[in-house]
Write an enzyme that holds these catalytic residues in place. Structure first.
Site, mmCIF file in Angstrom:
data_model
loop_
_atom_site.group_PDB
_atom_site.id
_atom_site.type_symbol
_atom_site.label_atom_id
_atom_site.label_comp_id
_atom_site.label_asym_id
_atom_site.label_seq_id
_atom_site.Cartn_x
_atom_site.Cartn_y
_atom_site.Cartn_z
ATOM 1 N N GLN A 116 16.537 -34.358 30.028
ATOM 2 C CA GLN A 116 15.139 -34.116 30.362
ATOM 3 C C GLN A 116 14.787 -32.632 30.203
ATOM 4 O O GLN A 116 13.655 -32.283 29.878
ATOM 5 C CB GLN A 116 14.933 -34.566 31.806
ATOM 6 N N LYS A 129 -7.468 5.257 25.492
ATOM 7 C CA LYS A 129 -6.529 4.315 24.893
ATOM 8 C C LYS A 129 -7.182 3.073 24.285
ATOM 9 O O LYS A 129 -8.117 2.496 24.839
ATOM 10 C CB LYS A 129 -5.497 3.854 25.949
ATOM 11 N N LYS A 146 12.862 -30.560 27.312
ATOM 12 C CA LYS A 146 11.412 -30.434 27.126
ATOM 13 C C LYS A 146 10.864 -29.031 27.403
ATOM 14 O O LYS A 146 10.112 -28.513 26.560
ATOM 15 C CB LYS A 146 10.679 -31.481 27.966
ATOM 16 N N GLU A 162 1.976 -6.621 20.275
ATOM 17 C CA GLU A 162 3.170 -6.445 21.115
ATOM 18 C C GLU A 162 3.577 -7.774 21.750
ATOM 19 O O GLU A 162 4.760 -8.092 21.863
ATOM 20 C CB GLU A 162 2.900 -5.404 22.202
ATOM 21 N N ASN A 220 15.221 -44.646 28.291
ATOM 22 C CA ASN A 220 16.071 -43.772 27.462
ATOM 23 C C ASN A 220 15.719 -43.844 25.975
ATOM 24 O O ASN A 220 15.730 -42.826 25.291
ATOM 25 C CB ASN A 220 17.551 -44.120 27.653
ATOM 26 N N SER A 250 -6.670 1.105 28.822
ATOM 27 C CA SER A 250 -5.775 1.527 29.893
ATOM 28 C C SER A 250 -6.596 1.716 31.164
ATOM 29 O O SER A 250 -7.762 2.095 31.094
ATOM 30 C CB SER A 250 -5.104 2.841 29.497
ATOM 31 N N THR A 284 13.156 1.936 4.097
ATOM 32 C CA THR A 284 14.429 1.351 4.516
ATOM 33 C C THR A 284 14.934 2.270 5.620
ATOM 34 O O THR A 284 14.697 3.490 5.546
ATOM 35 C CB THR A 284 15.463 1.271 3.364
ATOM 36 N N HIS A 285 15.572 1.717 6.622
ATOM 37 C CA HIS A 285 15.999 2.474 7.811
ATOM 38 C C HIS A 285 14.814 3.174 8.464
ATOM 39 O O HIS A 285 14.985 4.181 9.128
ATOM 40 C CB HIS A 285 17.067 3.525 7.471
HETATM 41 N N1 ARG Z 1 12.267 -38.180 32.029
HETATM 42 C C1 ARG Z 1 13.448 -38.777 31.496
HETATM 43 C C2 ARG Z 1 14.000 -37.939 30.336
HETATM 44 O O1 ARG Z 1 13.279 -37.157 29.785
HETATM 45 C C3 ARG Z 1 13.110 -40.133 30.967
HETATM 46 C C4 ARG Z 1 14.283 -41.022 30.898
HETATM 47 C C5 ARG Z 1 14.684 -41.438 32.268
HETATM 48 N N2 ARG Z 1 15.825 -42.269 32.208
HETATM 49 C C6 ARG Z 1 16.669 -42.401 33.247
HETATM 50 N N3 ARG Z 1 17.662 -43.188 33.066
HETATM 51 N N4 ARG Z 1 16.491 -41.775 34.366
HETATM 52 O O2 ARG Z 1 15.142 -38.037 30.013
#
Ligand code: ARG
Length: 396
Positions: free
Chosen positions: A324, A285, A327, A292, A110, A279, A155-156
């Site tokens: 988690q 094209k 991420k 875009e 953690n 295209s 503008t607009h």
């Molecule tokens: N992959 C976990 C996360 O990103 C790592 C920490 C895991 N800790 C746990 N107590 N399961 O949070």
């Protein structure tokens, strides 16, 4: 490969696959940072006298080798290992045997993940700021080459006042430079050391020198009390995501202007053929897909930011596995922004403003405000009066 929490019982394969999800893939980018933090941790354990210095030294050297091998692509985190922390410790055990077990004294995954994420976002912000600055340079190059060309200001999306290619380019350049400043400033929350908060409640009975790992890892303070560390997960990430969103939205707006300017109707810019796509049906094209898609990526940024914010909203204190899931939106957003900035810096030098078209668009109505100002000064009448007189010419 063993899980760190393996106590000999069976784990359900489906539950394990679900809980790991894609985390083992996302964690590849944390490997180098987790290794750096683990080395600092081992060094600190030795200087506190908790681990023999010979053992700590072997751990530090082995960790470096593991990191180098990962950088060379010689190993990857497997789904069974769950995350980078487990994968690294497994490889350390393969090299050093039981001695490797000393490295986990006084820490938890953690606080490891908090630490690795902070080291990562600090690096990512600097690199993204540099990518933003390369777009700035491309814009200044346009301003240098074609800055004096007249361009209607809108503008607009209605013709408003005379402007120039220089003002257009420098406006975006200035904002993008400010976005880079914002990104560099977004690391404040990533500058406090969570390492040593362990699972979120410290290391009872074991005193650590958290300021030593802080200075080795470039943190400016130690995060205290230990219970604050898990409460703060997601906040450094949200701050970085917010600044990244501002950057990518500026890139999206720049792209949006260019999509418009590249139409036959506007025709203000020409794009080299190699930057356009074709295209499958219409042979004539030449589409500005690149712009875009920059715009599309910018649209997704706010969902990424919101996903990060919503994950921790109303969550009770302490660690939860939900964390988690920060991420994917964070890394996705950072990747999106980096790709957009890089492609814009690459394509902008090819954008050429077409003087014939921009000049032709400079109709007299653009000078109406200027005319009212002149009248006001020449005749000594209030602006509102001059405004009405000039405005009468444009009625009906
Ligand atoms: N992959 C976990 C996360 O990103 C790592 C920490 C895991 N800790 C746990 N107590 N399961 O949070």
């Amino acid at each position: 490969m063993k899980r760190l929490w393996d106590k000999g019982g069976d784990a359900d394969a489906m539950v394990m696959a679900f809980t790991v999800g894609d985390d083992f893939r996302w964690d590849a980018r944390l490997v180098a940072h987790d290794i750096r933090a683990s080395q600092a941790h081992a060094r600190m354990l030795a200087s506190c006298g908790h681990v023999e210095s010979g053992i700590a030294e072997r751990i530090i050297v082995a960790l470096a080798e593991i990191g180098e091998a990962h950088a060379r692509g010689e190993w990857e985190i497997s789904p069974e290992e769950e995350d980078c922390h487990t994968a690294i410790e497994n490889r350390l055990a393969a090299k050093l045997g039981d001695e490797a077990g000393w490295v986990h004294l006084g820490r938890s995954r953690n606080d490891q993940v908090l630490t690795a994420m902070r080291l990562y976002v600090r690096e990512a912000c600097e690199s993204l700021a540099q990518s933003a600055e390369s777009v700035v340079e491309s814009l200044f190059a346009i301003a240098d080459a074609q800055g004096d060309l007249a361009l209607p200001g809108y503008t607009h999306l209605q013709r408003a006042m005379p402007s120039t290619v220089g003002l257009w380019a420098e406006g975006f350049a200035t904002e993008l430079r400010d976005d880079a400043v914002g990104l560099r400033g977004a690391t404040r929350r990533a500058l406090t050391n969570p390492l040593g908060s362990a699972a979120g409640y410290g290391t009872p009975g074991l005193s650590l020198d958290r300021s030593q790992t802080a200075s080795e890892l470039g943190f400016s303070s130690v995060q205290e009390p230990v219970t604050a560390a898990q409460l703060s997960r997601g906040k450094a990430e949200a701050e970085v995501a917010f600044q990244t969103t501002l950057l990518i939205q500026d890139l999206g707006r720049l792209a949006s202007d260019l999509v418009l300017y590249a139409t036959a109707e506007f025709g203000f810019v020409a794009l080299p053929e190699r930057f356009t796509t074709g295209s499958s049906i219409m042979p004539q094209k030449r589409n500005p897909d690149v712009f875009e898609l920059v715009r599309a990526h910018s649209a997704q940024a706010s969902s990424d930011l919101l996903a990060i914010l919503n994950l921790t909203a109303k969550m009770t204190s302490g660690y939860h596995r939900d964390l988690q899931q920060i991420k994917p939106p964070l890394f996705g957003l950072l990747d999106r922004a980096a790709a957009c900035a890089e492609v814009m810096a690459h394509v902008l030098p090819g954008v050429r403003f077409r003087a014939d078209r921009t000049e032709a668009a400079m109709d007299p109505s653009l000078f109406a405000t200027e005319e009212a100002y002149r009248l006001c000064q020449a005749e000594g009448i209030p602006f509102r009066e001059a405004y009405r007189r000039v405005g009468a010419k444009y009625r009906g």
